[in-house]
Write a protein that holds these residues in place. Structure first.
Motif, PDB file in Angstrom:
ATOM      1  N   HIS A  43       0.887  -1.170   0.000  1.00 18.35           N
ATOM      2  CA  HIS A  43       0.000   0.000   0.000  1.00 18.35           C
ATOM      3  C   HIS A  43       0.924   1.219   0.000  1.00 18.35           C
ATOM      4  N   VAL A 206      -7.992  -3.025   4.970  1.00 19.31           N
ATOM      5  CA  VAL A 206      -8.688  -1.760   5.200  1.00 19.31           C
ATOM      6  C   VAL A 206      -7.775  -0.591   4.806  1.00 19.31           C
ATOM      7  N   ILE A 207      -8.218   0.139   3.780  1.00 15.49           N
ATOM      8  CA  ILE A 207      -7.449   1.287   3.270  1.00 15.49           C
ATOM      9  C   ILE A 207      -7.696   2.507   4.151  1.00 15.49           C
ATOM     10  N   ARG A 208      -8.938   2.686   4.562  1.00 15.28           N
ATOM     11  CA  ARG A 208      -9.359   3.911   5.245  1.00 15.28           C
ATOM     12  C   ARG A 208     -10.574   3.560   6.082  1.00 15.28           C
ATOM     13  N   GLY A 209     -10.661   4.122   7.303  1.00 13.65           N
ATOM     14  CA  GLY A 209     -11.822   3.888   8.147  1.00 13.65           C
ATOM     15  C   GLY A 209     -11.672   2.614   8.967  1.00 13.65           C
ATOM     16  N   ALA A 210     -12.794   1.953   9.221  1.00 18.43           N
ATOM     17  CA  ALA A 210     -12.796   0.735  10.031  1.00 18.43           C
ATOM     18  C   ALA A 210     -13.987  -0.113   9.622  1.00 18.43           C
ATOM     19  N   ARG A 221      -9.102  -2.142  11.353  1.00 24.36           N
ATOM     20  CA  ARG A 221      -8.989  -0.704  11.082  1.00 24.36           C
ATOM     21  C   ARG A 221      -7.935  -0.429  10.011  1.00 24.36           C
ATOM     22  N   GLU A 222      -7.913   0.840   9.615  1.00 24.16           N
ATOM     23  CA  GLU A 222      -6.984   1.300   8.574  1.00 24.16           C
ATOM     24  C   GLU A 222      -5.586   0.722   8.771  1.00 24.16           C
ATOM     25  N   GLY A 223      -5.045   0.164   7.685  1.00 23.54           N
ATOM     26  CA  GLY A 223      -3.689  -0.371   7.723  1.00 23.54           C
ATOM     27  C   GLY A 223      -3.608  -1.792   8.244  1.00 23.54           C
ATOM     28  N   THR A 242     -15.661   4.016   4.911  1.00 18.73           N
ATOM     29  CA  THR A 242     -14.572   3.039   4.912  1.00 18.73           C
ATOM     30  C   THR A 242     -14.297   2.538   3.499  1.00 18.73           C
ATOM     31  N   ASP A 243     -13.017   2.340   3.196  1.00 23.70           N
ATOM     32  CA  ASP A 243     -12.609   1.706   1.939  1.00 23.70           C
ATOM     33  C   ASP A 243     -11.842   0.436   2.275  1.00 23.70           C
ATOM     34  N   VAL A 244     -12.202  -0.638   1.624  1.00 29.89           N
ATOM     35  CA  VAL A 244     -11.467  -1.891   1.817  1.00 29.89           C
ATOM     36  C   VAL A 244     -11.187  -2.546   0.471  1.00 29.89           C
TER      37      VAL A 244
END
Ligand code: FE
Length: 286
Positions: A43, A206-210, A221-223, A242-244
């Protein structure tokens, strides 16, 4: 239909790649060394570069697998030893089958270098079965507008279908190793279930959010990446926007001999790859 549980939550390892750009890496790391048929997932960023500061990956070879680059922000330019070149912009995917070998560079575009900006994206390495490792190199460049997208009836779940299928849409990419690669954007309160064939290895990143992932639900969660256990589908629910990514594929179950940018089945094949590269048989960038 059995729903997959989360088998393990993996924290990404932060490292520098290419010429020194920051990446978060869910695998391979000590917690997860093997995720057959995948070899690596990075990422990249998001990182803000000032004018002239952008860092890419100068000339380097690959043999024996595929690299899938997906950009969310920024602009990258690609050049290779067969004289091919192209530009990757936000939302675009480049699917490169290295096969028997290419030398290429992946660099911020001159326009990006002039203005600076945010670079954000992903690179996935997909292993090739032994029978395809020495196939001629090929590219599939898919501009953002050609990547199938679907939206749930309540408008809370959007998916971009890079490989596989989701919410009734099918990817336009031709794959050698069957995989699923989906980018879900969920608004707070959004929920969905994604089919994943029972014989696939699978994870949610998870790219962003949760997100609450799996059954029973686990917070991721993110990361972080959730490695999924056995089953035929995975549940996704978002508490915030959220982005996954959903990554899944049929394991090749073949021996892996790995040396940097070369991934073959035996040590002898690796030695051959190193010789072929040193002696110029993978070419060079003009
Ligand atoms: Fe590369």
């Amino acid at each position: 239909m059995t729903r997959r549980p989360v088998a393990q939550v993996i924290d990404t390892v932060q490292t520098l790649e290419g010429g020194g750009f920051p990446v978060r890496r869910p695998f391979p790391v000590a917690q997860l060394l093997q995720f057959d048929p995948f070899l690596l997932f990075d990422h990249l960023g998001p990182v803000t570069w000032g004018p002239g500061q952008g860092i890419g990956a100068p000339d380097h070879p690959h043999r024996g697998f595929e690299t899938v680059t997906y950009l969310l922000s920024g602009e990258m330019q690609h050049k290779d030893s067969a004289g091919r070149s192209g530009t990757l912009r936000a939302g675009d995917v480049q699917w490169m089958t290295a096969g028997r070998g290419v030398v290429h560079s992946e660099m911020p575009t001159p326009e990006f270098q002039r203005s600076g900006g945010i670079m954000h994206g992903f690179q996935l390495w997909v292993n090739l079965p032994a029978k395809d490792k020495m196939m001629p190199p090929r590219y599939q460049d898919i501009p953002a507008a050609q990547i199938p997208e679907a939206m749930s009836a309540d408008g809370k779940v959007k998916v971009r279908v890079i490989a596989g299928s989701a919410l009734g849409k099918h990817a336009v990419i031709e794959v050698r190793t069957p995989i699923i690669y989906l980018h879900y954007t969920l608004r707070a309160g959004g929920e969905t279930a994604q089919d994943i064939p029972a014989d696939y290895n699978a994870m949610v990143y998870v790219i962003r959010g949760a997100a609450a992932v799996g059954d029973p639900q686990r917070d991721v969660r993110e990361g972080q990446a959730a490695l999924l256990g056995p089953g035929a589908s995975v549940q996704l629910a978002a508490k915030t926007d959220t982005d996954v990514l959903v990554l899944a594929g049929v394991p090749l179950n073949e021996p892996v001999a790995r040396h940097g940018p070369f991934v073959m089945n035996t040590a002898e094949e690796i030695q051959q790859a190193i010789r072929d590269y040193r002696e110029g048989r993978m070419g060079q960038i003009a």
